[in-house]
Design a protein around this motif. Structure first.
Motif, PDB file in Angstrom:
ATOM      1  N   LEU A 223      69.172  62.226  37.788  1.00  0.00           N
ATOM      2  CA  LEU A 223      70.368  61.381  37.771  1.00  0.00           C
ATOM      3  C   LEU A 223      70.268  60.228  38.764  1.00  0.00           C
ATOM      4  CD1 LEU A 223      73.116  64.178  37.595  1.00  0.00           C
ATOM      5  CD2 LEU A 223      72.459  62.613  35.761  1.00  0.00           C
ATOM      6  N   ALA A 224      69.506  60.430  39.838  1.00  0.00           N
ATOM      7  CA  ALA A 224      69.417  59.413  40.896  1.00  0.00           C
ATOM      8  C   ALA A 224      68.236  58.473  40.658  1.00  0.00           C
ATOM      9  CB  ALA A 224      69.299  60.091  42.257  1.00  0.00           C
ATOM     10  N   ASP A 225      68.052  58.052  39.412  1.00  0.00           N
ATOM     11  CA  ASP A 225      66.897  57.211  39.095  1.00  0.00           C
ATOM     12  C   ASP A 225      66.963  55.845  39.773  1.00  0.00           C
ATOM     13  OD1 ASP A 225      69.116  56.677  37.523  1.00  0.00           O
ATOM     14  OD2 ASP A 225      67.939  55.835  35.887  1.00  0.00           O
ATOM     15  N   LYS A 226      68.166  55.403  40.174  1.00  0.00           N
ATOM     16  CA  LYS A 226      68.306  54.115  40.851  1.00  0.00           C
ATOM     17  C   LYS A 226      68.474  54.276  42.363  1.00  0.00           C
ATOM     18  CE  LYS A 226      70.347  51.829  36.818  1.00  0.00           C
ATOM     19  NZ  LYS A 226      71.525  51.079  36.291  1.00  0.00           N
ATOM     20  N   LEU A 227      68.284  55.489  42.839  1.00  0.00           N
ATOM     21  CA  LEU A 227      68.424  55.773  44.273  1.00  0.00           C
ATOM     22  C   LEU A 227      67.138  56.435  44.767  1.00  0.00           C
ATOM     23  CD1 LEU A 227      72.041  57.269  44.179  1.00  0.00           C
ATOM     24  CD2 LEU A 227      71.406  54.947  44.836  1.00  0.00           C
ATOM     25  N   PRO A 228      66.092  55.663  44.992  1.00  0.00           N
ATOM     26  CA  PRO A 228      64.799  56.265  45.363  1.00  0.00           C
ATOM     27  C   PRO A 228      64.848  57.059  46.658  1.00  0.00           C
ATOM     28  CG  PRO A 228      64.771  53.867  45.648  1.00  0.00           C
ATOM     29  CD  PRO A 228      66.012  54.196  44.892  1.00  0.00           C
ATOM     30  N   HIS A 229      65.717  56.659  47.604  1.00  0.00           N
ATOM     31  CA  HIS A 229      65.774  57.407  48.862  1.00  0.00           C
ATOM     32  C   HIS A 229      66.358  58.799  48.635  1.00  0.00           C
ATOM     33  CE1 HIS A 229      69.809  55.726  48.438  1.00  0.00           C
ATOM     34  NE2 HIS A 229      70.246  56.574  49.342  1.00  0.00           N
ATOM     35  N   VAL A 230      67.322  58.915  47.711  1.00  0.00           N
ATOM     36  CA  VAL A 230      67.885  60.231  47.388  1.00  0.00           C
ATOM     37  C   VAL A 230      66.854  61.070  46.642  1.00  0.00           C
ATOM     38  CG1 VAL A 230      69.676  61.447  46.085  1.00  0.00           C
ATOM     39  CG2 VAL A 230      70.253  59.377  47.370  1.00  0.00           C
TER      40      VAL A 230
ATOM     41  N   ALA B 220      76.922  59.704  42.192  1.00  0.00           N
ATOM     42  CA  ALA B 220      77.715  58.474  42.312  1.00  0.00           C
ATOM     43  C   ALA B 220      78.185  58.267  43.749  1.00  0.00           C
ATOM     44  CB  ALA B 220      78.910  58.536  41.361  1.00  0.00           C
ATOM     45  N   ASP B 221      78.560  59.343  44.418  1.00  0.00           N
ATOM     46  CA  ASP B 221      78.986  59.236  45.819  1.00  0.00           C
ATOM     47  C   ASP B 221      77.810  58.885  46.726  1.00  0.00           C
ATOM     48  OD1 ASP B 221      81.571  59.773  45.133  1.00  0.00           O
ATOM     49  OD2 ASP B 221      81.492  61.904  45.643  1.00  0.00           O
ATOM     50  N   PHE B 222      76.618  59.360  46.372  1.00  0.00           N
ATOM     51  CA  PHE B 222      75.430  58.933  47.117  1.00  0.00           C
ATOM     52  C   PHE B 222      75.226  57.424  46.955  1.00  0.00           C
ATOM     53  CE2 PHE B 222      73.249  63.343  46.665  1.00  0.00           C
ATOM     54  CZ  PHE B 222      73.962  63.794  47.768  1.00  0.00           C
ATOM     55  N   GLY B 223      75.406  56.946  45.733  1.00  0.00           N
ATOM     56  CA  GLY B 223      75.196  55.532  45.469  1.00  0.00           C
ATOM     57  C   GLY B 223      76.221  54.640  46.139  1.00  0.00           C
ATOM     58  N   SER B 224      77.470  55.119  46.250  1.00  0.00           N
ATOM     59  CA  SER B 224      78.532  54.330  46.882  1.00  0.00           C
ATOM     60  C   SER B 224      78.548  54.486  48.396  1.00  0.00           C
ATOM     61  CB  SER B 224      79.893  54.747  46.319  1.00  0.00           C
ATOM     62  OG  SER B 224      80.199  56.086  46.687  1.00  0.00           O
TER      63      SER B 224
ATOM     64  N   LEU C  28      78.834  59.488  50.571  1.00  0.00           N
ATOM     65  CA  LEU C  28      78.008  60.526  51.176  1.00  0.00           C
ATOM     66  C   LEU C  28      76.643  59.920  51.468  1.00  0.00           C
ATOM     67  CD1 LEU C  28      78.785  63.573  48.835  1.00  0.00           C
ATOM     68  CD2 LEU C  28      79.846  63.048  51.027  1.00  0.00           C
ATOM     69  N   SER C  29      76.131  60.181  52.656  1.00  0.00           N
ATOM     70  CA  SER C  29      74.845  59.592  53.036  1.00  0.00           C
ATOM     71  C   SER C  29      73.937  60.659  53.637  1.00  0.00           C
ATOM     72  CB  SER C  29      75.054  58.449  54.040  1.00  0.00           C
ATOM     73  OG  SER C  29      75.839  57.423  53.480  1.00  0.00           O
ATOM     74  N   PRO C  30      73.255  61.434  52.804  1.00  0.00           N
ATOM     75  CA  PRO C  30      72.326  62.433  53.346  1.00  0.00           C
ATOM     76  C   PRO C  30      71.134  61.758  54.002  1.00  0.00           C
ATOM     77  CG  PRO C  30      72.065  62.265  50.973  1.00  0.00           C
ATOM     78  CD  PRO C  30      73.238  61.399  51.333  1.00  0.00           C
ATOM     79  N   VAL C  31      70.728  62.299  55.132  1.00  0.00           N
ATOM     80  CA  VAL C  31      69.604  61.713  55.862  1.00  0.00           C
ATOM     81  C   VAL C  31      68.402  62.652  55.914  1.00  0.00           C
ATOM     82  CG1 VAL C  31      71.048  60.229  57.290  1.00  0.00           C
ATOM     83  CG2 VAL C  31      70.552  62.554  58.050  1.00  0.00           C
ATOM     84  N   ASP C  32      68.622  63.921  55.595  1.00  0.00           N
ATOM     85  CA  ASP C  32      67.526  64.883  55.573  1.00  0.00           C
ATOM     86  C   ASP C  32      67.926  66.050  54.684  1.00  0.00           C
ATOM     87  OD1 ASP C  32      69.425  66.177  57.061  1.00  0.00           O
ATOM     88  OD2 ASP C  32      68.234  66.358  58.894  1.00  0.00           O
ATOM     89  N   GLY C  33      67.043  67.040  54.617  1.00  0.00           N
ATOM     90  CA  GLY C  33      67.312  68.177  53.752  1.00  0.00           C
ATOM     91  C   GLY C  33      68.540  68.968  54.162  1.00  0.00           C
TER      92      GLY C  33
END
Length: 339
Positions: A92-99, A57-61, A64-69
């Motif tokens: 869980l991140a089915d709507k966040l393809p970049h994650v 959820a924090d990735f989606g909002s 938190l914005s991870p950019v690499d491994g």
């Protein structure tokens, strides 16, 4: 039931230090009346039903914005999450393809790491090490030509993907088919693999669409990797925050003093080539820019850029930001071509 609760309280009193036992009892959470098995079950349930969904959820909002491994790993470890949960994060991140892409690439990197480490460990003569590493990288990251590939190369490729599929299923509980390998970006995998194993390669354009993009001459050296050693300085962080606060309040002299002390502390504790040291150089450059000392600000920003290039790579967001800041400083010095 009361007798069972009393027995459990007595058990915790024996197992825990007195201070910890009293805190647990005074918390009035009822945990003191739970058995160890019950607490373990509750912890597993919280991990699966709350902690992992909250991360996604924090990735989606964009909190938190991870950019690499590496940033993905840092975010998960900071929250006490295990990397073997990457498969669940993908689900869980089915709507966040970049994650999802970051997670899949990180899993592939971790699988490749075991193969490369096994190859390195099997080399007896150090003179053969570069050739063995290059050959392994060619198998892992090269692209067998369908026109010229012999039976042995084709079998090696199939065996590699079969092993990766098995590893991802057992390690991450993620069912992945190698038919999806066309979506993999090989340069991020190479970068992550180099970080994890400690490879130093010649900086050039590798033609990963060929069967043998790597040569033994491309392997410069190997650097020791210490997995659980993270240099940090609490005093340095405090001084950096004080410098930022002083800058926000317009107290430039205090900001310079705090920033200089923070830089000195971080260089001493973490070393001259560390991410935190680069951050101190960058902050001090901004402070000096506001004081009007553009020359020294440019020098410090150049040092921050050099560290980020070396430690993080050219494609890391911090490195890109360093380039942008340096361009601003050069422009202020009227070096428009450099800017």
């Amino acid at each position: 039931l009361e007798k069972q609760d009393t027995d459990k309280e007595s058990m915790w009193q024996q197992l825990l230090p007195e201070a910890a036992y009293l805190r647990l009892k005074e918390s009035e959470t009822g945990l003191i009346k739970k058995s160890p098995d019950e607490l373990i079950e509750m912890a597993h349930k919280y991990y699966a039903d709350t902690a992992l969904p909250k991360l996604v959820a924090d990735f989606g909002s964009l909190e938190l914005s991870p950019v690499d491994g590496r940033t993905l790993t840092d975010f998960m470890h900071t929250r006490g999450l295990q990397m073997c949960s990457l498969g669940r994060v993908v689900e869980l991140a089915d709507k966040l393809p970049h994650v999802q892409s970051l997670c899949v690439h990180e899993m592939i990197v971790r699988a490749y790491k075991h193969i490369l480490q096994a190859v390195i460990a099997a080399v007896d003569d150090a003179a053969d090490l570069a050739g063995a590493i290059a050959a392994c990288l060619n198998v892992l990251l090269g692209t067998p030509s369908s026109a010229t590939a012999d039976t042995e190369s084709a079998n090696d490729d199939k065996l590699k993907w079969k092993w990766v599929e098995t590893f991802l299923l057992k390690r991450f509980s993620w069912l992945w088919k190698h038919e999806s390998c066309e979506d993999l970006r090989k340069f991020p995998i190479l970068r992550g693999l180099s970080h994890k194993v400690g490879l130093e390669l010649v900086p050039r354009d590798y033609e990963v669409d060929t069967a043998c993009p790597f040569k033994s001459s491309d392997i410069i050296s190997m650097i020791p990797v210490y997995k659980h050693v993270a240099c940090s300085s609490a005093d340095g962080r405090t001084l950096l925050e004080s410098s930022k606060t002083s800058l926000d309040k317009g107290k430039l002299e205090d900001a310079v003093n705090y920033g200089t002390k923070a830089l000195s502390k971080l260089v001493f504790v973490c070393g001259p080539y560390h991410r935190m040291t680069a951050g101190a150089y960058s902050l001090l450059a901004v402070v000096l820019y506001h004081t009007g000392d553009f020359n020294q600000a440019t020098i410090y920003q150049q040092k921050a850029l050099d560290i980020n290039e070396r430690e993080l790579g050219l494609d890391h967001p911090d490195t890109m930001k360093s380039y942008g800041d340096l361009a601003v400083f050069y422009y202020r010095l009227q070096h428009t071509e450099l800017a």
